[in-house]
Write a protein that holds these residues in place. Structure first.
Motif, PDB file in Angstrom:
ATOM      1  N   GLU A  72       1.044  -1.432  -0.023  1.00 27.35           N
ATOM      2  CA  GLU A  72      -0.340   0.054   0.087  1.00 27.35           C
ATOM      3  C   GLU A  72       1.106   1.212  -0.303  1.00 27.35           C
ATOM      4  OE1 GLU A  72      -0.482  -2.478   2.040  1.00 27.35           O
ATOM      5  OE2 GLU A  72      -1.945  -3.302   1.312  1.00 27.35           O
ATOM      6  N   ARG A  73       2.187   1.303   0.693  1.00 20.98           N
ATOM      7  CA  ARG A  73       2.377   2.912   1.274  1.00 20.98           C
ATOM      8  C   ARG A  73       3.426   2.359  -0.375  1.00 20.98           C
ATOM      9  NH1 ARG A  73       4.668   0.664   6.285  1.00 20.98           N
ATOM     10  NH2 ARG A  73       6.459  -0.659   4.654  1.00 20.98           N
ATOM     11  N   PHE A  74       3.913   1.433  -1.166  1.00 24.72           N
ATOM     12  CA  PHE A  74       4.680   1.585  -2.300  1.00 24.72           C
ATOM     13  C   PHE A  74       3.487   2.124  -3.406  1.00 24.72           C
ATOM     14  CE2 PHE A  74       4.914  -0.494  -6.826  1.00 24.72           C
ATOM     15  CZ  PHE A  74       6.295   0.465  -7.295  1.00 24.72           C
ATOM     16  N   GLY A  79       2.025   5.313  -6.857  1.00 25.13           N
ATOM     17  CA  GLY A  79       1.008   5.160  -8.281  1.00 25.13           C
ATOM     18  C   GLY A  79       0.602   3.592  -8.572  1.00 25.13           C
ATOM     19  N   THR A  80      -0.439   3.917  -9.222  1.00 23.20           N
ATOM     20  CA  THR A  80      -0.408   2.174  -9.438  1.00 23.20           C
ATOM     21  C   THR A  80      -0.480   2.295 -11.147  1.00 23.20           C
ATOM     22  OG1 THR A  80      -2.891   2.469  -9.804  1.00 23.20           O
ATOM     23  CG2 THR A  80      -1.918   1.787  -7.708  1.00 23.20           C
ATOM     24  N   ARG A  81       0.210   1.509 -11.483  1.00 26.78           N
ATOM     25  CA  ARG A  81       0.163   1.513 -13.431  1.00 26.78           C
ATOM     26  C   ARG A  81      -0.726   0.283 -14.332  1.00 26.78           C
ATOM     27  NH1 ARG A  81       5.772   0.288 -16.726  1.00 26.78           N
ATOM     28  NH2 ARG A  81       4.311  -0.041 -18.463  1.00 26.78           N
TER      29      ARG A  81
END
Length: 83
Positions: A72-74, A79-81
């Motif tokens: 979650e921290r990542f 962001g998500t790709r």
């Protein structure tokens, strides 16, 4: 071997902080503290963090590491790709 360039090789007691295991062996390590051994002699004592008495591989006990929230921290940081 050249004389006078090697550290002193002498008996030393290693003590596991967690497991309580103590064992005497020979080493070049030095220590400020000493302990009395079973033979009545006093030896330098070196505290170690982990040994066969406390290592999960040898004891069969696994330790839970705090890994919750890493993904979650990542995603929050980078962001998500999608795609």
């Amino acid at each position: 071997m050249k004389p006078g360039i090697h550290p002193a090789y002498r008996p030393v007691v290693f003590r596991d902080k967690i497991g309580g295991l103590t064992f005497r062996t020979r080493s070049t390590l030095t220590a400020d503290r000493t302990t009395a051994w079973e033979d009545g002699a006093t030896y330098p004592v070196v505290d170690v963090e982990i040994s066969s008495a406390s290592h999960p591989f040898y004891t069969g006990q696994s330790r839970v590491m705090d890994t919750a929230g890493r993904v979650e921290r990542f995603h929050q940081r980078y962001g998500t790709r999608h795609g």
